[in-house]
Design a protein around this motif. Structure first.
Motif, PDB file in Angstrom:
ATOM      1  N   ARG A   1     -12.158   6.551   2.150  1.00  0.00           N
ATOM      2  CA  ARG A   1     -10.987   7.414   2.000  1.00  0.00           C
ATOM      3  C   ARG A   1      -9.841   6.845   2.831  1.00  0.00           C
ATOM      4  O   ARG A   1     -10.035   5.947   3.638  1.00  0.00           O
ATOM      5  N   ASP A   2      -8.646   7.422   2.669  1.00  0.00           N
ATOM      6  CA  ASP A   2      -7.461   6.768   3.225  1.00  0.00           C
ATOM      7  C   ASP A   2      -6.774   7.524   4.352  1.00  0.00           C
ATOM      8  O   ASP A   2      -6.219   6.920   5.262  1.00  0.00           O
ATOM      9  N   LYS A   3      -6.778   8.843   4.323  1.00  0.00           N
ATOM     10  CA  LYS A   3      -5.931   9.609   5.234  1.00  0.00           C
ATOM     11  C   LYS A   3      -6.631   9.920   6.562  1.00  0.00           C
ATOM     12  O   LYS A   3      -7.832  10.178   6.608  1.00  0.00           O
ATOM     13  N   ILE A   4      -5.819   9.911   7.636  1.00  0.00           N
ATOM     14  CA  ILE A   4      -6.288  10.250   8.979  1.00  0.00           C
ATOM     15  C   ILE A   4      -5.445  11.400   9.497  1.00  0.00           C
ATOM     16  O   ILE A   4      -4.211  11.310   9.557  1.00  0.00           O
ATOM     17  N   LEU A   5      -6.092  12.483   9.869  1.00  0.00           N
ATOM     18  CA  LEU A   5      -5.374  13.623  10.434  1.00  0.00           C
ATOM     19  C   LEU A   5      -5.322  13.496  11.947  1.00  0.00           C
ATOM     20  O   LEU A   5      -6.368  13.332  12.600  1.00  0.00           O
ATOM     21  N   VAL A   6      -4.112  13.549  12.506  1.00  0.00           N
ATOM     22  CA  VAL A   6      -3.890  13.488  13.952  1.00  0.00           C
ATOM     23  C   VAL A   6      -3.024  14.679  14.345  1.00  0.00           C
ATOM     24  O   VAL A   6      -2.633  15.483  13.484  1.00  0.00           O
ATOM     25  N   PHE A   7      -2.697  14.774  15.633  1.00  0.00           N
ATOM     26  CA  PHE A   7      -2.000  15.964  16.108  1.00  0.00           C
ATOM     27  C   PHE A   7      -0.694  15.621  16.807  1.00  0.00           C
ATOM     28  O   PHE A   7      -0.582  14.609  17.497  1.00  0.00           O
ATOM     29  N   ASP A   8       0.268  16.492  16.601  1.00  0.00           N
ATOM     30  CA  ASP A   8       1.573  16.316  17.223  1.00  0.00           C
ATOM     31  C   ASP A   8       1.412  16.258  18.743  1.00  0.00           C
ATOM     32  O   ASP A   8       0.743  17.102  19.338  1.00  0.00           O
ATOM     33  N   GLY A   9       2.013  15.247  19.351  1.00  0.00           N
ATOM     34  CA  GLY A   9       1.918  15.074  20.792  1.00  0.00           C
ATOM     35  C   GLY A   9       0.784  14.184  21.236  1.00  0.00           C
ATOM     36  O   GLY A   9       0.678  13.858  22.422  1.00  0.00           O
ATOM     37  N   ALA A  10      -0.070  13.772  20.289  1.00  0.00           N
ATOM     38  CA  ALA A  10      -1.247  12.989  20.661  1.00  0.00           C
ATOM     39  C   ALA A  10      -0.864  11.571  21.064  1.00  0.00           C
ATOM     40  O   ALA A  10       0.088  10.985  20.533  1.00  0.00           O
ATOM     41  N   TYR A  11      -1.637  11.033  21.981  1.00  0.00           N
ATOM     42  CA  TYR A  11      -1.528   9.625  22.363  1.00  0.00           C
ATOM     43  C   TYR A  11      -2.922   9.017  22.272  1.00  0.00           C
ATOM     44  O   TYR A  11      -3.823   9.406  23.013  1.00  0.00           O
ATOM     45  N   HIS A  12      -3.078   8.069  21.350  1.00  0.00           N
ATOM     46  CA  HIS A  12      -4.351   7.379  21.188  1.00  0.00           C
ATOM     47  C   HIS A  12      -4.202   5.887  21.472  1.00  0.00           C
ATOM     48  O   HIS A  12      -5.037   5.093  21.047  1.00  0.00           O
ATOM     49  N   GLY A  13      -3.145   5.523  22.182  1.00  0.00           N
ATOM     50  CA  GLY A  13      -2.900   4.125  22.502  1.00  0.00           C
ATOM     51  C   GLY A  13      -1.498   3.708  22.101  1.00  0.00           C
ATOM     52  O   GLY A  13      -0.753   4.454  21.455  1.00  0.00           O
ATOM     53  N   SER A  14      -1.136   2.496  22.488  1.00  0.00           N
ATOM     54  CA  SER A  14       0.240   2.044  22.304  1.00  0.00           C
ATOM     55  C   SER A  14       0.647   1.899  20.846  1.00  0.00           C
ATOM     56  O   SER A  14       1.836   1.870  20.533  1.00  0.00           O
ATOM     57  N   LEU A  15      -0.319   1.827  19.935  1.00  0.00           N
ATOM     58  CA  LEU A  15      -0.017   1.720  18.510  1.00  0.00           C
ATOM     59  C   LEU A  15      -0.393   2.980  17.754  1.00  0.00           C
ATOM     60  O   LEU A  15      -0.383   2.998  16.516  1.00  0.00           O
ATOM     61  N   LEU A  16      -0.702   4.038  18.503  1.00  0.00           N
ATOM     62  CA  LEU A  16      -1.116   5.307  17.891  1.00  0.00           C
ATOM     63  C   LEU A  16      -0.540   6.454  18.726  1.00  0.00           C
ATOM     64  O   LEU A  16      -1.262   7.184  19.408  1.00  0.00           O
ATOM     65  N   THR A  17       0.769   6.606  18.657  1.00  0.00           N
ATOM     66  CA  THR A  17       1.470   7.602  19.462  1.00  0.00           C
ATOM     67  C   THR A  17       2.206   8.563  18.544  1.00  0.00           C
ATOM     68  O   THR A  17       2.954   8.131  17.663  1.00  0.00           O
ATOM     69  N   PHE A  18       2.005   9.870  18.745  1.00  0.00           N
ATOM     70  CA  PHE A  18       2.557  10.874  17.852  1.00  0.00           C
ATOM     71  C   PHE A  18       3.226  11.973  18.673  1.00  0.00           C
ATOM     72  O   PHE A  18       2.552  12.740  19.353  1.00  0.00           O
ATOM     73  N   GLY A  19       4.532  12.028  18.616  1.00  0.00           N
ATOM     74  CA  GLY A  19       5.255  13.041  19.377  1.00  0.00           C
ATOM     75  C   GLY A  19       6.453  13.542  18.602  1.00  0.00           C
ATOM     76  O   GLY A  19       7.069  12.801  17.812  1.00  0.00           O
ATOM     77  N   GLY A  20       6.801  14.817  18.828  1.00  0.00           N
ATOM     78  CA  GLY A  20       7.972  15.373  18.173  1.00  0.00           C
ATOM     79  C   GLY A  20       7.885  15.428  16.666  1.00  0.00           C
ATOM     80  O   GLY A  20       8.894  15.348  15.956  1.00  0.00           O
ATOM     81  N   GLY A  21       6.653  15.519  16.137  1.00  0.00           N
ATOM     82  CA  GLY A  21       6.487  15.637  14.700  1.00  0.00           C
ATOM     83  C   GLY A  21       6.552  14.326  13.945  1.00  0.00           C
ATOM     84  O   GLY A  21       6.547  14.305  12.723  1.00  0.00           O
ATOM     85  N   ALA A  22       6.592  13.213  14.678  1.00  0.00           N
ATOM     86  CA  ALA A  22       6.654  11.907  14.021  1.00  0.00           C
ATOM     87  C   ALA A  22       5.924  10.888  14.877  1.00  0.00           C
ATOM     88  O   ALA A  22       5.693  11.092  16.064  1.00  0.00           O
ATOM     89  N   GLY A  23       5.568   9.795  14.249  1.00  0.00           N
ATOM     90  CA  GLY A  23       4.894   8.735  14.977  1.00  0.00           C
ATOM     91  C   GLY A  23       5.884   7.744  15.561  1.00  0.00           C
ATOM     92  O   GLY A  23       7.064   7.708  15.205  1.00  0.00           O
ATOM     93  N   SER A  24       5.394   6.912  16.459  1.00  0.00           N
ATOM     94  CA  SER A  24       6.210   5.863  17.054  1.00  0.00           C
ATOM     95  C   SER A  24       6.536   4.790  16.016  1.00  0.00           C
ATOM     96  O   SER A  24       5.725   4.512  15.118  1.00  0.00           O
TER      97      SER A  24
END
Length: 451
Positions: A160-183
């Motif tokens: 499958r293709d989709k990954i569900l993450v959460f607003d504000g999450a930090y999973h590393g320098s290439l997986l940062t999610f804040g303010g409703g959008a990713g880095s």
């Protein structure tokens, strides 16, 4: 400084905060000429004199030259009690003799051997023994790598293709999610972003994705966002909903694995399909790991036809393997984990009691030995609850504490290390109480300190 004087708390006289911050900044500059000079030199070759964004702050970052136990010394000779603990990786302090001996011994037998070594199997055994959900494990060099590999594995396993993450999450320098959008530097997976601790909204999103959802990736407590614990019922719902849809549940325990011998998942009695680790488990060396169900992890078995590739020159480097074995078998024992996290809980309670007594509109959040300090009187349930916090107040607290010999993250993160004892905790509380008058004045709050 905040561009909006009314942001966060309503400050009757914002100029008082501005004046206090100008004073703190100038004092910092005056006390640290050598760090300033070194920063200027580094800026000739590194963008902004920096190669790790989280360590940068205005007017310039300190340069540390040595550390021992729970204490640091900067280039200008100032000493600090280290309450940051290398953003949770430095749980052993700066000079643990057991880990030092293990690393020196490993170096004596040769570095970069280019083959398997006996300690990687030993460390894998220790990790799997601590985390029952981890039946098989593979090593990497950082939590970032571990999370990247876990996502790739989840997509390959589920097809499958989709990954569900959460607003504000930090999973590393290439997986940062804040303010409703990713880095903008995030890897280009198909991410679905849900509200952290948003029970009904997240449940609905998982069900909507259905057969397209490969995995839900979650921190049991959001660390970078401010030490915001996941509600146990919310995390349990993630387990049941992913099981129902045939997707995988990935617990990012890079930070929270320190909260108990078996991590936050042990405390919650939730068994994820995959777990990612990092930070302290490598004994203070560069480290990452991902592991979980054997039927999933065995996709990486190179003896199998069509196995997934996973290279990495330093995945099993002898220094990390030796330090990790020493750390888990001799230093961060289950008993040590229990004691350290009890100390953290006591400190958090003492800080919140101090804030109530002094009238400071602050709150301390977190779990165990991980604490977040926030200039708000209300306990946050999600990163959105902290958006109104004025960064000027955070900066003032940070600079004032540096002047008093206390080092923590500018954003307010505290991560206790094993060498921190009663004396250091008492010193920190005394400093916070002594500074409370200045901070109340800067915030325009007239409050009599309770006896």
């Amino acid at each position: 400084m905040s561009s909006d004087p009314t942001a966060g708390h309503k400050i009757p006289n914002y100029s008082a905060l501005e004046e206090a911050l100008v004073d703190a900044r100038q004092g910092f500059i005056d006390r640290n000429p050598e760090s300033l000079k070194l920063h200027g030199r580094a800026s000739q070759f590194l963008p902004g004199g920096n190669t790790r964004t989280v360590l940068y702050y205005d007017p310039f970052p300190l340069t540390f030259v040595s550390g021992e136990g729970c204490r640091l010394e900067d280039a200008d000779g100032h000493r600090y009690v280290d309450f940051l603990g290398e953003f949770t990786a430095g749980i052993f302090g700066h000079s643990d003799p057991v880990i030092r001996q293990a690393v020196v011994g490993a170096m004596g037998n040769g570095i970069n051997l280019g083959g398997h070594g006996p300690l990687e199997a030993r460390l894998a055994d220790l990790v799997c023994s601590r985390f029952p959900s981890i039946e098989r494990v593979r090593f990497a060099n950082s939590g970032t790598e571990a999370n990247l590999l876990a996502i790739a594995l989840a997509k390959a396993f589920t097809r499958r293709d989709k990954i569900l993450v959460f607003d504000g999450a930090y999973h590393g320098s290439l997986l940062t999610f804040g303010g409703g959008a990713g880095s903008p530097v995030n890897v280009p997976h198909h991410f679905v972003i849900a509200p952290f601790n948003g029970f009904e909204e997240t449940q609905k999103l998982i069900r909507q994705q259905g057969d397209d959802l490969a995995a839900v990736l979650v921190e049991p407590m959001q660390g970078s966002a401010g030490c915001i614990p996941g509600d146990p019922e919310f995390l349990s719902m993630l387990r049941s909903e992913t099981s129902a849809t045939g997707s995988l549940l990935i617990f990012d325990e890079v930070m929270t694995s320190r909260l108990a011998a078996g991590g936050r998942q042990q405390q919650l009695d939730i068994r994820p399909d995959l777990t990612t680790l990092g930070k302290y488990i490598g004994g203070g060396m560069s480290f990452g790991a991902f592991g979980g169900r054997s039927d999933i992890m065995d996709l990486f078995d190179p003896a199998r036809p069509g196995a997934l590739p996973h290279a990495g020159t330093f995945n099993n480097n002898v220094l990390t393997m030796a330090a990790g074995v020493a750390a888990l078998s001799e230093v961060y024992t289950p008993e040590a984990a229990q004691a350290l996290n009890a100390r953290g809980d006591a400190l958090r309670e003492a800080l919140n009691r101090l804030f109530r007594e002094t009238g400071l509109p602050f709150v301390a959040t977190g779990l165990g030995s991980l604490i977040g300090l926030h200039p708000t009187p209300d306990t946050p349930n999600s990163p959105a609850d902290l958006e109104a916090c004025d960064p000027a107040i955070r900066e003032l607290v940070f600079l004032d504490l540096l002047e008093d010999g206390v080092y923590l993250a500018r954003r307010g993160l505290i991560a206790l290390s094993l060498p921190i004892g009663d004396a250091e905790v008492d010193m920190f509380l005394d400093v916070m109480r002594a500074r409370s008058t200045r901070w109340r004045d800067a915030l325009g709050i007239e409050t009599t300190i309770a006896p």
